[in-house]
Design an enzyme around this catalytic site. Structure first.
Site, mmCIF file in Angstrom:
data_model
loop_
_atom_site.group_PDB
_atom_site.id
_atom_site.type_symbol
_atom_site.label_atom_id
_atom_site.label_comp_id
_atom_site.label_asym_id
_atom_site.label_seq_id
_atom_site.Cartn_x
_atom_site.Cartn_y
_atom_site.Cartn_z
ATOM 1 N N PRO A 2 1.037 -1.310 0.106
ATOM 2 C CA PRO A 2 0.068 0.049 -0.034
ATOM 3 C C PRO A 2 1.042 1.255 -0.089
ATOM 4 C CG PRO A 2 -0.620 -1.298 1.804
ATOM 5 C CD PRO A 2 0.603 -2.159 1.078
ATOM 6 N N GLU A 3 0.485 2.241 -0.781
ATOM 7 C CA GLU A 3 1.215 3.456 -0.678
ATOM 8 C C GLU A 3 0.190 4.658 -0.135
ATOM 9 O OE1 GLU A 3 3.321 4.334 -4.560
ATOM 10 O OE2 GLU A 3 3.459 2.458 -5.123
ATOM 11 N N LYS A 58 2.653 6.885 5.107
ATOM 12 C CA LYS A 58 2.139 5.723 4.862
ATOM 13 C C LYS A 58 1.883 5.002 6.450
ATOM 14 C CE LYS A 58 5.178 4.368 1.672
ATOM 15 N NZ LYS A 58 5.885 3.478 0.710
ATOM 16 N N HIS A 104 -4.702 -15.307 9.437
ATOM 17 C CA HIS A 104 -3.896 -14.057 9.570
ATOM 18 C C HIS A 104 -4.437 -13.205 10.393
ATOM 19 C CE1 HIS A 104 -1.242 -16.268 6.658
ATOM 20 N NE2 HIS A 104 -2.578 -16.553 6.091
ATOM 21 N N ARG A 123 1.592 -11.692 5.519
ATOM 22 C CA ARG A 123 3.169 -11.550 5.438
ATOM 23 C C ARG A 123 3.770 -10.808 6.550
ATOM 24 N NH1 ARG A 123 5.525 -10.436 -0.395
ATOM 25 N NH2 ARG A 123 7.405 -11.084 0.709
ATOM 26 N N LYS A 166 21.496 17.076 -6.440
ATOM 27 C CA LYS A 166 21.049 15.779 -6.200
ATOM 28 C C LYS A 166 21.470 14.873 -7.570
ATOM 29 C CE LYS A 166 18.950 15.016 -2.244
ATOM 30 N NZ LYS A 166 18.910 16.092 -1.626
ATOM 31 N N ARG A 277 14.061 -2.078 -8.437
ATOM 32 C CA ARG A 277 12.536 -1.691 -8.703
ATOM 33 C C ARG A 277 12.375 -1.785 -10.069
ATOM 34 N NH1 ARG A 277 10.023 -0.626 -3.946
ATOM 35 N NH2 ARG A 277 8.120 -1.613 -4.967
#
Ligand SMILES: [Zn+2]
Length: 287
Positions: A2-3, A58, A104, A123, A166, A277
């Site tokens: 989830p973001e 988050k 779970h 998880r 950066k 990623r």
């Protein structure tokens, strides 16, 4: 995983169901989440009333009376669901098999009106932790977080100041939680596509006009995703088990080899790996 939009959706659904309710009992079935649950401190929620529910990046913060906050992070597969009179409200859940789902369930919060909120996590990368509401500012995980992308603090000026030196890929900068908090792999791919910026482009070389586009599309895409209930990829479902629909709006995420959705672009979406990623982009629109 989830973001920001998915956590915001969970926050909103929790708000609609449990605000002002009082905890009657907390049952801990399994203490072994990402951080071990402190049974004694989580039991201090007994007889406390929920005052507000907030989100920082988050993290979900459920603020109770008596200066107590329950900090929760959903990790990879964490979710809350609601049970009323032994029935899970709405049943469009990830599992059809209830026994498998129940395995779970790690923590059950029982409220004074007999509603139950259950924290379920396959998880177990998520966590639940008790903190003092008045001391949240000092919480180590929050100190290092960059601004929330939906807040005004995340703007052109901030972006320019922080990115000017950066010499890292723009994709890595947007994924860095101390630069901007709450974005993850899915939304960063989508934001860069809409901004027409190549994910390998160095942050320090961005033109003002590019920075403005990234800031604008970050906010636009996140708000749109929240409106659609988040993205249901793999495990995400909102609180009542409903699926989000934003994944149907994706431009590039998971679209390897498919034709780019931009008008008059015939290129195919490419997939590369940046900092371990999966990264999706259009080699023609994002040169
Ligand atoms: Zn294209």
């Amino acid at each position: 995983m989830p973001e920001l939009p998915e956590v915001e959706v969970v926050k909103k659904s929790l708000l609609s169901k449990i605000i002002k309710l009082k905890v009657k009992k907390v049952k801990v079935k399994n203490v072994n989440l990402r951080y071990k649950i402190d049974k004694k401190s989580i039991n201090s929620l007994k007889n406390k009333k929920i005052i507000s529910i907030k989100r920082i990046s988050k993290y979900l913060l459920i603020n109770f009376s008596n200066d107590i906050t329950l900090i929760s992070h959903l990790g990879m597969t964490g979710r809350f669901y609601i049970e009323e009179k032994k029935k899970i409200l709405k049943s469009s859940f990830y599992y059809n098999n209830l026994t498998k789902l129940r395995k779970h369930d790690h923590v059950v919060f029982i409220f004074n009106n007999r509603l139950k909120i259950i924290y379920n996590d396959i998880r177990k990368f998520g966590f639940l932790m008790i903190a003092k509401t008045s001391k949240l500012k000092n919480y180590t995980s929050f100190i290092k977080l960059g601004p929330d992308p939906l807040k005004n603090k995340f703007n052109f000026k901030y972006f320019k100041e922080k990115s000017i030196n950066k010499k890292i890929k723009i994709k890595d900068l947007l994924m860095n939680q101390s630069f901007v908090s709450g974005l993850g792999n899915i939304y960063v791919n989508e934001i860069l596509f809409k901004s027409k910026i190549n994910p390998y482009f160095l942050a320090s070389n961005l033109k003002d006009v590019d920075i403005k586009k990234i800031v604008k599309y970050t906010k636009n895409i996140l708000l749109k995703a929240i409106k659609h209930g988040g993205s249901s990829i793999k495990d995400f479902h909102s609180f009542d088990g409903a699926k989000g629909h934003y994944q149907e709006k994706f431009y590039v995420y998971g679209k390897t080899g498919l034709q780019c959705s931009s008008k008059d672009c015939k290129a195919l979406i490419s997939k590369v790996v940046i900092s371990q990623r999966a990264t999706f982009y259009c080699p023609n629109c994002q040169k």
